[in-house]
Design an enzyme around this catalytic site. Structure first.
Site, PDB file in Angstrom:
ATOM      1  N   HIS A  86       0.854  -1.195   0.000  1.00 24.68           N
ATOM      2  CA  HIS A  86       0.000   0.000   0.000  1.00 24.68           C
ATOM      3  C   HIS A  86       0.890   1.244   0.000  1.00 24.68           C
ATOM      4  CE1 HIS A  86      -2.821   3.071   1.290  1.00 24.68           C
ATOM      5  NE2 HIS A  86      -3.777   2.260   0.838  1.00 24.68           N
ATOM      6  N   GLU A 158      -4.031   1.247  -7.723  1.00 29.06           N
ATOM      7  CA  GLU A 158      -4.450   2.352  -6.863  1.00 29.06           C
ATOM      8  C   GLU A 158      -3.529   3.549  -7.101  1.00 29.06           C
ATOM      9  OE1 GLU A 158      -6.367   2.425  -2.724  1.00 29.06           O
ATOM     10  OE2 GLU A 158      -4.249   2.153  -2.357  1.00 29.06           O
TER      11      GLU A 158
END
Ligand code: PEP
Length: 242
Positions: A86, A158
């Protein structure tokens, strides 16, 4: 089968009782709940249909790694998914592609499905580095996969700049066309390596735009941050993804 919704609670909520309420409100078969470590056990007990995920893990099995949590430990708590790479971890905790690749391998070797986040920053985008960044992030992981990996790898596109906490006033998230193009590109990197992959999208997804993301060819779910902390909003999303 419904499309997958991965709820990334990040460092929320503050109390166990709130985590319990949120987990109960988010419990559906096509959902993965990723609470902070202290609430994994509580959420795990509350879930009847949703799967349990972790927001990170460490690649070693056990030993002197203060503050870290292994895939075996998570597995024993009922965790079956893990978010890795992430942008919060890359940016704030210095996680480089080599470390992320080791974590992905550790997860796969222990039967935990990795949700590998890849994506460009605003600066990368402005300097036309998007595809070079995606290439580097994904190739490192693919090159380190355990031999003969049969388990699934979920790749989450993302764009860092499109995450709700980063999206600047007046900026639009990527278009369906941009996302479809990226998915095609990522697919071409995976090629015929034999790894089974699926693709999801993450970045400011909410109940109003979820369907438009899930309709993009090749997209089989969404990673949801801020909206997953709002029970009414997330319930709407669960219905849409069903
Ligand atoms: C995230 O950061 O993983 C995320 C999906 O956040 P948000 O939905 O709030 O953009």
């Amino acid at each position: 089968m419904g499309k997958l919704l991965i709820a990334n609670w990040k460092m929320n909520p503050k109390k166990e009782s709130e985590a319990l309420t949120l987990a109960r409100a988010s419990d559906a078969s096509h959902v993965v709940i990723c609470p902070p470590f202290p609430f994994i056990a509580t959420a795990g007990k509350a879930l009847k249909k949703a799967k349990l995920g972790s927001q990170d893990l460490f690649y070693e099995a056990s030993g002197p790694y203060t503050g870290e949590v292994s895939s075996e430990e998570l597995k024993s708590m009922g965790v079956s998914y893990v978010i890795l790479g992430h942008s919060d971890r890359r940016r704030l905790f210095g996680e480089i592609d080599e470390i992320i690749a080791k974590k992905v391998s550790a997860a796969l070797l222990n039967g935990i499905t990795p949700i590998l986040c890849v994506g460009e920053t605003f600066a990368d985008r402005e300097t036309n580095q998007t595809f070079a960044v995606l290439d580097r992030q994904l190739k490192m992981v693919l090159s380190q996969l355990p031999a003969g990996t049969k388990e699934e790898l979920i790749i989450c596109y993302e764009p860092v700049w499109a995450i709700s906490t980063n999206l600047k006033e007046g900026m639009e998230p990527p278009t369906a066309e941009n996302i479809a193009q990226v998915v095609e590109y990522l697919k071409s990197i995976v090629g015929n390596s034999g790894v089974s992959v699926s693709f999801i999208y993450g970045g400011s997804v909410n109940s109003t735009d979820l369907k438009s993301y899930l309709d993009i060819p090749g997209i089989s779910g969404a990673l949801v941050g801020a909206a997953s902390l709002k029970p009414v909003e997330f319930k709407k999303m669960i219905k849409i993804a069903k």
